[in-house]
Design an enzyme around this catalytic site. Structure first.
Site, PDB file in Angstrom:
ATOM      1  N   GLY A 161       0.825  -1.206   0.000  1.00 16.91           N
ATOM      2  CA  GLY A 161       0.000   0.000   0.000  1.00 16.91           C
ATOM      3  C   GLY A 161       0.852   1.246   0.000  1.00 16.91           C
ATOM      4  N   GLY A 188       0.464   5.517   0.820  1.00 11.77           N
ATOM      5  CA  GLY A 188      -0.414   6.580   1.271  1.00 11.77           C
ATOM      6  C   GLY A 188       0.358   7.864   1.358  1.00 11.77           C
ATOM      7  N   GLY A 221       3.635   7.432   3.393  1.00 17.51           N
ATOM      8  CA  GLY A 221       4.673   6.480   3.032  1.00 17.51           C
ATOM      9  C   GLY A 221       4.084   5.172   2.581  1.00 17.51           C
ATOM     10  CB  VAL A 266       1.750  -0.255   3.876  1.00 20.62           C
ATOM     11  CG1 VAL A 266       1.505  -1.319   4.944  1.00 20.62           C
ATOM     12  CG2 VAL A 266       1.126   1.059   4.300  1.00 20.62           C
ATOM     13  CE  LYS A 289       0.520   4.616   6.615  1.00 16.90           C
ATOM     14  NZ  LYS A 289      -0.887   4.359   6.382  1.00 16.90           N
ATOM     15  CG  ASP A 338      -4.808   7.944   5.872  1.00 16.30           C
ATOM     16  OD1 ASP A 338      -3.772   7.265   5.797  1.00 16.30           O
ATOM     17  OD2 ASP A 338      -5.383   8.420   4.868  1.00 16.30           O
TER      18      ASP A 338
END
Ligand code: NAG
Ligand code: NAG
Ligand code: NAG
Ligand code: NAG
Ligand code: NAG
Ligand code: NAG
Ligand code: NAG
Ligand code: NAG
Ligand code: NAG
Ligand code: NAG
Length: 867
Positions: A585, A587, A590, A592, A606, A701
């Site tokens: 992931g 975001g 940063g 994941v 993360k 978030d």
């Protein structure tokens, strides 16, 4: 009624109530029933039979003469030698109830007026009232009376006014009422009368000047020719009462008519020739919503007092009578939904008092009259769905009162003139014409303009930035030839904006982005001092789980690890796991990474790019808060890994991946019951964050990629509280750089820096929309670049919109629940933060949906990483 003899006390009671009634109905006043009673005593008897909860009649007492009692008026008729007293009893709106029939009222001599209007009697019309033969006026309107209309009221031959409106009186109107030859006012409107009206009701009541039989939907009569005998009629209300057939010619004889309302019936046929010729006093004519046809007689142009002309929703043809337009007092012309044709004539301009002209859905042709702009009182002009051509006069919107303009779907050409003087314009619909040229920037100066539909024209140029000044609820400029950059707040702001079909337009979120999107993910230098960080965290009171492991040779190693759960990993291993192939992931803060542990478990790390600057004490406290959060729908924060320059947060990871993975998979075919359970779980997790802690923790978030799925699709919310780790300033700046996931962000987030629970609720609403539609939040439609909130809003108000919105792959049996969830999601994504429900209310709304789908499934409580 109680069966006779079953209850001795009840029958006694009944007898007690009935006895005065029986007495009253025997021919001569019997001495035992109190023939000798004074008016005062009779009135007190009457009072005693009433329920008077508000005490309106409490001052009626023997100590004062009844003529001084409230609600009683005595008039001395000194003109006659007897000098009798006339009594008026006026008791409207006093919350009275009780048994009027048990009263001694009709034995009060000289009772000329009785009003029991607007009370709650809840009984039939008392037969005894027919004994009040001195009554001149009887008003029982809105008194909660029901049952039949007694024929015996025909005995009240002195009546000049009978008002029984607004009750639930049913059955036929008895022909006996035709004996009330002195009646001037008869109001039976708003009841449930039925059947055919006896012609004598019209033919005999020749003194009437007010007749209201309206809103009795079960009546089924033709308009009798006897109507013509009611030569004194000034007000005739027959709307919504099942009248059929034609309009009788005799109606034309009613020269005194001021108001004629025959609307909402089933009248058919042509207007009688000469209609209107004798209506010198007519002010209101309403024939709307019938099946009347043919041309409208010219003679209406002779009704010099006419103010309202309403003939809409019929099948009239031909031209509107020319004389109509120049009637000096005319305010309203409503002729929409007919088949009128011909041209709109010039109006008498400044002299005209027209306020409202509605001619939509006819066959009018030719141009828009130049004189419309001269009418200072014009407030609404609509002529959509006609064949009007030519251009809009420059002065079209000069009336200072003009509020509503709808001339969509005609063949109008030319440019849209400047609308400068109509400062009250609210609604401007010009769609479906052939207008060319630019959208006038001056529209932005009209202070209350709220709805603009310019769609399906040939407008060119840009969308004026001035429109951003308006508090728009709708801007539809789709299917034109507009180009250039869309003013930003029109895209991101609150109004429903429709831009499609303008390939030249560009801007964020549109297929054409104006310039290449700018990615700014440079890791900002981190100047955080983490020296005392470790000690702070080790002191953390997180029970026996708190384990702090330092790497061997930690002095030299840049990676330090703090774990709250005993998992087997080193800081080095974490760092080694930061490999692109492990990314699950990305975001704003940063990437994941998914890292497999030696024992086969996996963790999500993360790696925060911008961890900001915080004092050690503040950091300590924030870590404490986050580490303590335990809930079956919250992913555990397992620990931290940090170096001089960055911090990574370690969360538990669930095998099934995130909700986003599922939704974006080539085929997303999850059943509704699992979707509801996911929604409910996420909501419960958020409730725990919002309400389970002081100070409350905000997620900030929330998005479907931060919803992990466990067994049975039990969700766990992850990725929360980053702001507490990195600090508010760094959080804000990361967020500002992020172009992705804007669709989860509440609109007000841009204007107010202070985060609120409502913003999380908004994000939750977006996830719920994803579940209901089965579409991803960012690009729900492949051919469109809008986010899911707009995608849904655009469809919600169109006919059958909901069925376009709901995921078609879900069984139709779930539709009811899906619609309820959709409604909830719309509330959660309301643009007004205070209209969004709190998360605990969301849970309460979702629970019934969940259990109605899945009555017995126990919610799993095992966790993937629980030691
Ligand atoms: C008084 O009224 C009664 C009945 O209303 C009537 O019979 C009588 O003639 C009247 N008396 C006078 C003086 O008018
Ligand atoms: C009217 O009375 C009936 C019983 O006679 C009762 O069932 C009903 O609820 C009452 N209606 C109102 C509006 O009070
Ligand atoms: C009957 O009473 C109501 C309520 O006071 C009033 O509005 C209405 O005008 C009265 N009807 C007549 C015909 O006076
Ligand atoms: C109508 O009035 C006439 C006399 O004017 C009368 O004979 C007739 O009975 C009345 N009709 C009804 C139905 O009361
Ligand atoms: C236009 O009017 C006709 C009747 O003349 C009606 O049937 C039709 O539904 C109307 N169209 C619209 C769009 O209102
Ligand atoms: C304007 O006219 C069109 C076509 O008759 C209609 O669909 C639309 O609802 C009207 N708009 C308003 C605001 O009345
Ligand atoms: C408008 O249409 C009429 C026919 O209905 C035509 O005669 C006239 O020339 C047209 N006017 C314009 C300006 O196009
Ligand atoms: C916007 O205009 C287009 C084209 O006229 C139309 O299809 C669409 O329904 C309009 N949307 C709204 C909400 O008025
Ligand atoms: C947020 O506000 C800034 C100015 O403060 C503006 O430039 C930007 O376009 C806005 N973004 C959104 C999404 O409204
Ligand atoms: C959609 O309908 C709702 C109520 O049904 C209304 O409040 C809202 O303003 C409408 N939105 C648009 C864009 O017409």
């Amino acid at each position: 009624m109680a069966p006779a003899g079953t209850h001795a006390p009840l029958s006694l009671l009944l007898f007690h109530f009935l006895s005065p009634l029986i007495a009253a109905s025997t021919a001569a006043p019997s001495p035992t029933a109190g023939a000798a009673q004074t008016p005062q005593e009779l009135l007190l008897d009457f009072k005693a039979s009433l329920q008077d909860p508000s005490g309106a009649l409490s001052s009626w007492s023997r100590s004062t003469p009844y003529c001084n009692w409230p609600h009683i008026t005595c008039t001395s008729t000194a003109a006659t030698a007897n000098a009798t007293v006339s009594i008026s009893l006026s008791l409207p709106g006093l919350s009275l109830s009780g048994d009027v029939s048990a009263s001694s009222l009709c034995r009060v001599p000289g009772l000329v007026a009785l009003s029991l209007a607007s009370n709650g009697f809840n009984q039939t019309i008392p037969l005894q009232l027919s004994r009040c033969t001195s009554l001149v006026s009887l008003n029982l309107s809105a008194g909660a009376f029901w049952g039949p209309l007694p024929d015996q009221l025909g005995m009240l031959t002195s009546l000049t006014s009978l008002d029984l409106s607004g009750n639930s009186i049913e059955g036929q109107v008895p022909a006996g009422l035709a004996a009330l030859g002195s009646l001037e006012v008869l109001d039976l409107g708003g009841n449930q009368l039925s059947g055919v009206l006896h012609p004598a009701l019209f033919g005999n009541l020749t003194s009437l000047h007010f007749l209201d039989l309206s809103r009795n939907q079960f009546l089924e009569s033709e308009l009798p020719s006897e109507l013509g005998k009611m030569g004194s009629l000034r007000w005739l209300f027959l709307q919504g009462s099942g009248f059929s057939g034609g309009i009788p010619e005799s109606l034309l004889e009613l020269e005194q008519l001021e108001v004629l309302d025959l609307s909402m019936n089933s009248l058919t046929g042509a207007m009688p020739p000469g209609f209107g010729i004798k209506f010198q006093k007519l002010m209101t004519l309403d024939l709307s919503q019938n099946g009347l046809s043919g041309p409208f007689p010219e003679e209406i142009g002779k009704c010099v007092m006419l103010q309202r002309f309403e003939v809409h929703d019929n099948a009239f043809t031909g031209e509107l009578p020319a004389g109509l337009w120049s009637l000096p007092d005319l305010r309203v012309i409503r002729g929409e939904n007919n088949r009128f044709s011909g041209q709109l004539p010039e109006f008498s301009g400044v002299q005209s008092r027209l306020e409202q002209v509605q001619l939509d859905n006819n066959s009018f042709s030719g141009g828009i009259p130049q004189s419309i702009g001269l009418i200072r009182t014009m407030y609404r002009f609509s002529a959509s769905l006609n064949e009007l051509n030519g251009s809009l006069p420059d002065n079209f919107c000069d009336s200072p009162a003009m509020s509503i303009v709808n001339i969509s779907r005609n063949s109008l050409t030319g440019t849209i003139p400047e609308f400068k003087n109509c400062k009250r314009l609210v609604s401007l619909y010009l769609s479906g014409n052939a207008f060319t040229g630019p959208i006038p920037a001056s529209l932005g100066d009209l202070p209350v303009l709220t709805y603009i539909d310019l769609s399906s024209n040939s407008l060119t140029g840009g969308i004026p930035a001035e429109l951003q000044n308006l508090k728009l609820a709708l801007l539809n400029v789709s299917y034109n030839q507009l180009s250039g950059r869309v003013p930003p707040s029109l895209i991101s702001g609150l109004p429903a904006v429709f831009l499609q079909g303008n390939p030249g337009l560009c801007g964020p979120g549109l297929p054409n982005d104006c310039d290449a999107p700018l990615r700014k993910h440079q890791g900002l230098a981190v100047a955080a001092t983490v020296a005392s960080f470790v000690t702070g965290v080790t002191l953390l009171a997180v029970g026996a789980f708190a384990v702090c492991r330092r790497l061997q040779g930690s002095k030299s190693s840049p990676w330090k690890l703090v774990l709250f759960y005993p998992i087997r990993i080193t800081g080095e291993e974490v760092f080694a796991g930061f490999h692109d192939k492990n990314i699950i992931g990305r975001g704003a803060f940063g990437k994941v990474y998914l890292i497999e542990l030696q024992d086969g478990q996996s963790i999500a790390v993360k790696r925060l790019v911008n961890s900001g600057k915080l004092t050690s004490r503040a950091r300590k406290n924030e870590m404490k808060v986050l580490a303590k959060i335990r809930h079956k729908n919250i992913a555990k924060m397992l620990g931290f890994c940090y170096s001089e320059g960055e911090v990574s947060v370690i969360y538990e990871h669930l095998q099934r991946g995130s909700l986003q993975d599922l939704i974006c998979a080539p085929k997303f075919t999850m059943g509704w019951s699992d979707r509801v359970r996911i929604a409910l779980g996420v909501a419960q997790g958020l409730v725990h964050l919002h309400h389970g802690h002081t100070p409350c923790v905000l997620h900030r978030d929330l998005k479907s990629s931060n919803v992990l799925l466990g067994d049975e699709f039990e969700p766990r919310v992850t990725g929360f509280g980053i702001d507490l780790v990195v600090g508010e300033k760094a959080y804000q700046s990361s967020l500002a750089c992020d172009l992705n996931y804007k669709c989860y962000v509440a609109p007000e987030q841009n204007c107010t820096k202070k985060p609120t629970r409502f913003m999380d609720v908004y994000s939750f609403g977006v996830i719920l929309l994803e579940l209901v539609t089965g579409k991803p939040a960012e690009h729900p439609a492949s051919d469109d670049s809008i986010d899911i909130v707009r995608w849904v809003r655009r469809r919600i108000n169109v006919t059958d919109g909901a069925s376009q919105i709901l995921d078609p792959s879900v069984s139709r049996t779930a539709q009811k629940g899906m619609l309820a969830a959709l409604e909830l999601a719309l509330r959660c994504t309301s643009v007004m933060p205070d209209q969004r429900p709190a998360m605990d209310e969301v849970v309460r709304s979702l629970e019934p949906l969940c259990f109605s789908v899945h009555p017995q499934t126990p919610l799993p409580t095992e966790t993937a990483l629980e030691p």
